[in-house]
Every structure is written in structure tokens, then in C-alpha cells.
Design an enzyme around this catalytic site. Structure first.
Site, PDB file in Angstrom:
ATOM      1  N   ASP A 167      -5.248   2.965  -9.666  1.00 13.93           N
ATOM      2  CA  ASP A 167      -3.889   2.672 -10.107  1.00 13.93           C
ATOM      3  C   ASP A 167      -3.785   1.235 -10.592  1.00 13.93           C
ATOM      4  O   ASP A 167      -4.624   0.399 -10.256  1.00 13.93           O
ATOM      5  CB  ASP A 167      -2.925   2.840  -8.922  1.00 13.93           C
ATOM      6  CG  ASP A 167      -2.707   4.307  -8.594  1.00 13.93           C
ATOM      7  OD1 ASP A 167      -3.131   5.155  -9.395  1.00 13.93           O
ATOM      8  OD2 ASP A 167      -2.123   4.580  -7.535  1.00 13.93           O
TER       9      ASP A 167
ATOM     10  N   LYS B  29      -2.062   3.020 -16.374  1.00 13.20           N
ATOM     11  CA  LYS B  29      -1.401   2.397 -17.529  1.00 13.20           C
ATOM     12  C   LYS B  29      -0.083   3.085 -17.837  1.00 13.20           C
ATOM     13  O   LYS B  29       0.042   4.295 -17.748  1.00 13.20           O
ATOM     14  CB  LYS B  29      -2.318   2.473 -18.746  1.00 13.20           C
ATOM     15  CG  LYS B  29      -3.537   1.597 -18.604  1.00 13.20           C
ATOM     16  CD  LYS B  29      -4.026   1.133 -19.956  1.00 13.20           C
ATOM     17  CE  LYS B  29      -5.290   0.321 -19.820  1.00 13.20           C
ATOM     18  NZ  LYS B  29      -6.477   1.166 -19.725  1.00 13.20           N
TER      19      LYS B  29
END
Ligand code: SAM
Length: 442
Positions: free
Chosen positions: A228, A250
Site C-alpha cells: 500500500d 496509487k
């Protein structure tokens, strides 16, 4: 001083130990264990010329005259010598050893600090359990087989990595060597069981020191780490040198699309035989979509391992010195989030049901959440916002349900941030529990 590290094969080689005491006996035992033919010469009996033909000499006589003589004789004859506790009269020095035969780890501080060498040895001893001995032997056996079969080196390396990341050491630790052997044989055969698997791993709140031991091991051995955006650089730095990192956090696309793509990627990599870590901030099962990923991976027939992490829900208050429960103050807690449909209604319900309320994903919603809480709990309930908990940028703002949003805004607190509401917050302040600076305990 620089040393060139080697492991000597002394099988059947003539070696000499000088001295009469316990130390000399220990040195002789050590050399005999390595297969050397050892002659022990008492310091009174040693005469120049006695070292002739020896491969290696240890002078443990603790006699300055003998030391000088033996050093000179060995140097003139080109024999390796170690005069115990006399660094200037040593052609080699003895390292501290962690022994997991056939695995042997030698530690040296180049003579700077025997204390550090043995402290490090004690740590490694605890880290590398007894199973590393039979494990190393098993990997060695597999290696000989693979070489006999002419398996290409790249494929061999993939197999070793699979062995290293498998449960074989667990089996050996549990006293099941036969199972371990079968497992190794199956992984080495590449018989459809390509050994790929996914570990859903909690990265903790940010400080790499708060990773679990298992998480560290998995990161070090992973082929791929899909992480993450919130996972810190310090944590990613613990990945192995060949680990490929993919940032799947993203922003940009829709959350649901992203999630489907991530799961598809995890399945694809595992089916190709890769060891994959899906690394998530905090705990994978606390607002981390770990549940959904586990469900989909299991449905796809992928081997999955779940490794819990320290959730920000626990770590953020703790890093700010705020106990979540405390005798006579709070004996229940609730954790929720400020995002998504119905979250405000849920926050109101939980606020009146639990003594301490922890709200994640609060950053943009702090004003709304705080005013809802002020309605339910009154304007003076103690509250704190902790941002970047456990990281060097950690900041804590404390106030009440009435002013916490304003205070946090004024302090310019950035994400990620966690809100804690309850009497425990005041308790922490009145007891002057300052931020726990983990560096101070180093
Ligand atoms: C999507 S949730 C994931 C929670 C995560 N699975 C866990 O167990 O910590 C992200 C939220 O966790 C909280 N959070 C994560 N890391 C934090 C940190 N270092 N300090 C404060 N809050 C943090 C913030 O509320 C952030 O919005």
C-alpha cells in the site's frame, strides 16, 4: 586491521597446542572436533623446533617467553599461529561461532570487542533455532540431486528460494524430519506444486521496528511485495535484494477496479510459483480489505498465510501515551472509521456504547465527526488526534470534542491520523505520559 575470513579444512592435519591449562585443553578439543591430529605440548617442555611440520599452532601457554619463541618459530616456518590474547602475535584470530552443523557462522570484530562478538552470537543463537542444522543438510542434499540432474542454475535458485520460504523449518522444529524431507522433494521436483503462495502481512503503523518477526522474515525472502501507499520506506528497505516491489496503493482509478486488479495480480504471481507478500499498513484485517483478498485467493485455490500486524487503532493511542482501557476509567473500546455511508450514525452509536472510541480515516472528516460526538457525549469529552503515529513525524493534538477539530486544523496535522475520544485521553495527560520515543529505549 583487516582480516581475510576462511574456514580451514584441518582433517588429519598436524596441529600443535601449547600450554597446560583449561584453555589449552579447550583449544585442543576444538581442533580435534574439526578432525585435526593435535599434539599438546606443555609450556615447560616446548623447545624450538617442536612446531616443525604443523599446519597450525595455538599458543595458550600464557607465558611471555614461550609466546615470543613460538611466534618466531611459526613465522619463520610459515605456520599459521594464534597466540591467545596477543593480537600482535596472531596470524589468525578465532571468531565467535554459531554452530548449526553443517551451518557454521563465524563472527569477528577484528579483535576490537570480543564482548560484542559474543553478544551478537547470543542474538544469532536465539534467531537461528536448532532446525537450521538439518535444514541446511536437507538443502545440501537437494542441491546435489539438482546438479546431478543438470537442472539449470536459474531454476535451482528458484527452488532454493522456495525451500527457504516453505514450512520445512517449521516441520523440522516440530520433530517431523520425514515430512520435511517429502516436502523438500516435492518442491524440488516442480511437479505442478510450484510452491507459489501469498502472505497477507500487516506492516504495523509505520515504524519498521514494530513489524512482527514473521513479517520481517517474509519480506526478506519474498519474490514480490505488493504494498500500500502508506507502508514506510524503512519497512520496504527490509525486503530482500532481489525482491520486486509493486506499489498498488496509487490513487486515480476506482477503488473497486483497483481491488480486482490487485487480487488478479496476486493470483497470477502465486500461480507462476512466486512467493508473494501483500503488505498492508497496520493489520490486514482492520479496514485493510484483507478479508476480501483472503476470500478471493482461497476461492482461486492459492495457498494463503495471514500475518497480523499492529493496527494503528492500537498503536496510535499507545504511541501518544493514551491507554485504551484503564481500571476505573474505561473498560470497553470501539474502533470504527469516518469514511463511507452511515459512518456518522455508527460513530454516534458506538460513542454512547463504548468508554473509548477510536476513529480511523478521520482526516478530512474530523470537523463533522467531532461535532457529532460533541452532541452525543457533550462538548467537554477529552479527545486526541495522533498523526503519523510511531514515525519521526508523529504529532499529537489533545483537546475536547468541542475544540479538537479546530486545534488539529491549527496545528496543521496531516494524514494518516487517528482520533481517540474518552476519559482515558485526559488520564494520559494528567499523568504526564509523554510521547513514547522508541529511540529512547534503543
Ligand atoms: C485504510 S485504514 C487502514 C488501517 C490499517 N489496516 C490498520 O490496522 O492500522 C488507514 C487509516 O489508519 C490510520 N493510520 C494508519 N497509520 C497511521 C499512523 N501511522 N498514525 C495514525 N493513524 C494511522 C489512519 O486513520 C488512516 O486513515
Amino acid at each position: 586491521m583487516r582480516y581475510y575470513p576462511v574456514f580451514l579444512d584441518l582433517a588429519n592435519q598436524p596441529c600443535v597446542v601449547l600450554g597446560d591449562g583449561k584453555l589449552a585443553a579447550e583449544k585442543a578439543d576444538g581442533l580435534r572436533e574439526a578432525g585435526a591430529v593435535v599434539r599438546v605440548i606443555s609450556s615447560h617442555e616446548y623447545r624450538r623446533g617442536d612446531l616443525a611440520g604443523a599446519r597450525l599452532v595455538v599458543d595458550a601457554s600464557d607465558d611471555v617467553a614461550v609466546n615470543r619463541e613460538s611466534w618466531e618459530e611459526a613465522e619463520a616456518a610459515g605456520i599459521l599461529i594464534n597466540v591467545v590474547d596477543r593480537p600482535a602475535q596472531c596470524r589468525f584470530i578465532a571468531p565467535a561461532i554459531v554452530r548449526r552443523d553443517p551451518l557454521l557462522i563465524a563472527i569477528s570484530t577484528s579483535g576490537e570487542s570480543p564482548f560484542l562478538a559474543s553478544a551478537l552470537r547470543a542474538r544469532l543463537e536465539r534467531w537461528l533455532g536448532r532446525e537450521w542444522g538439518p535444514f541446511t543438510a536437507l538443502v545440501g542434499r537437494v542441491r546435489r540431486e539438482l546438479r546431478e540432474r543438470g537442472v539449470p542454475v536459474a531454476e535451482q535458485t528458484r527452488i532454493y528460494r522456495r525451500l527457504l520460504n516453505s514450512d520445512i523449518r517449521d516441520l523440522l522444529r516440530a520433530g517431523r524430519p520425514e515430512h520435511a524431507r517429502l516436502r523438500a522433494a516435492s518442491l524440488a521436483r516442480n511437479d505442478g506444486n510450484r510452491g507459489g503462495r501469498v502472505a497477507l502481512v500487516g506492516a504495523g503503523p509505520g515504524d519498521p521496528e514494530l513489524l512482527t518477526v514473521r513479517a520481517r522474515e517474509l519480506l526478506a525472502g519474498a519474490d514480490f511485495v505488493l504494498h500500500d501507499a502508506l507502508v514506510s520506506q524503512g519497512t520496504l528497505a527490509l525486503c530482500g535484494p532481489d525482491t520486486r516491489l509493486e506499489d498498488v496503493g496509487k490513487r486515480g482509478r476506482r477503488v473497486s477496479t483497483r481491488q480486482a486488479e490487485i487480487t488478479a495480480r496476486l493470483i497470477e504471481l502465486a500461480r507462476l510459483g512466486h512467493i508473494v507478500v501483500r503488505l498492508k499498513g497496520g493489520d490486514p484485517f482492520v479496514f485493510g480489505r484483507g478479508g476480501e483478498e483472503l476470500r478471493d485467493l482461497v476461492a482461486a485455490g492459492v495457498d494463503v498465510l495471514v500475518v497480523p500486524g499492529v493496527s494503528a487503532a492500537i498503536a496510535a493511542p499507545s504511541a501518544a501515551g493514551i491507554p485504551l482501557t484503564m481500571r476505573g476509567v474505561a473498560s470497553s473500546m470501539a474502533v470504527t472509521k469516518a469514511e463511507g455511508d452511515g459512518s456518522l450514525a455508527r460513530i454516534r452509536q458506538l460513542a454512547s456504547a463504548a468508554d473509548t472510541l477510536v476513529v480511523l480515516m478521520v482526516h478530512d472528516k474530523l470537523k463533522l465527526v467531532a461535532s457529532a460526538l460533541a452532541e452525543v457525549l457533550g462538548p467537554s469529552r477529552p479527545a486526541a488526534v495522533i498523526s503519523n503515529a510511531t514515525l519521526p513525524e508523529q504529532e499529537v493534538v489533545t483537546g475536547t470534542t468541542r475544540d479538537i477539530a479546530e486545534l488539529a486544523l491549527r496545528a496543521g496535522l496531516g494524514p494518516p491520523a487517528t482520533l481517540v475520544v474518552g476519559e482515558v485521553v485526559a488520564q494520559a495527560i494528567s499523568n504526564d505520559l509523554r510521547l513514547v520515543d522508541s529511540a529512547g529505549f534503543g
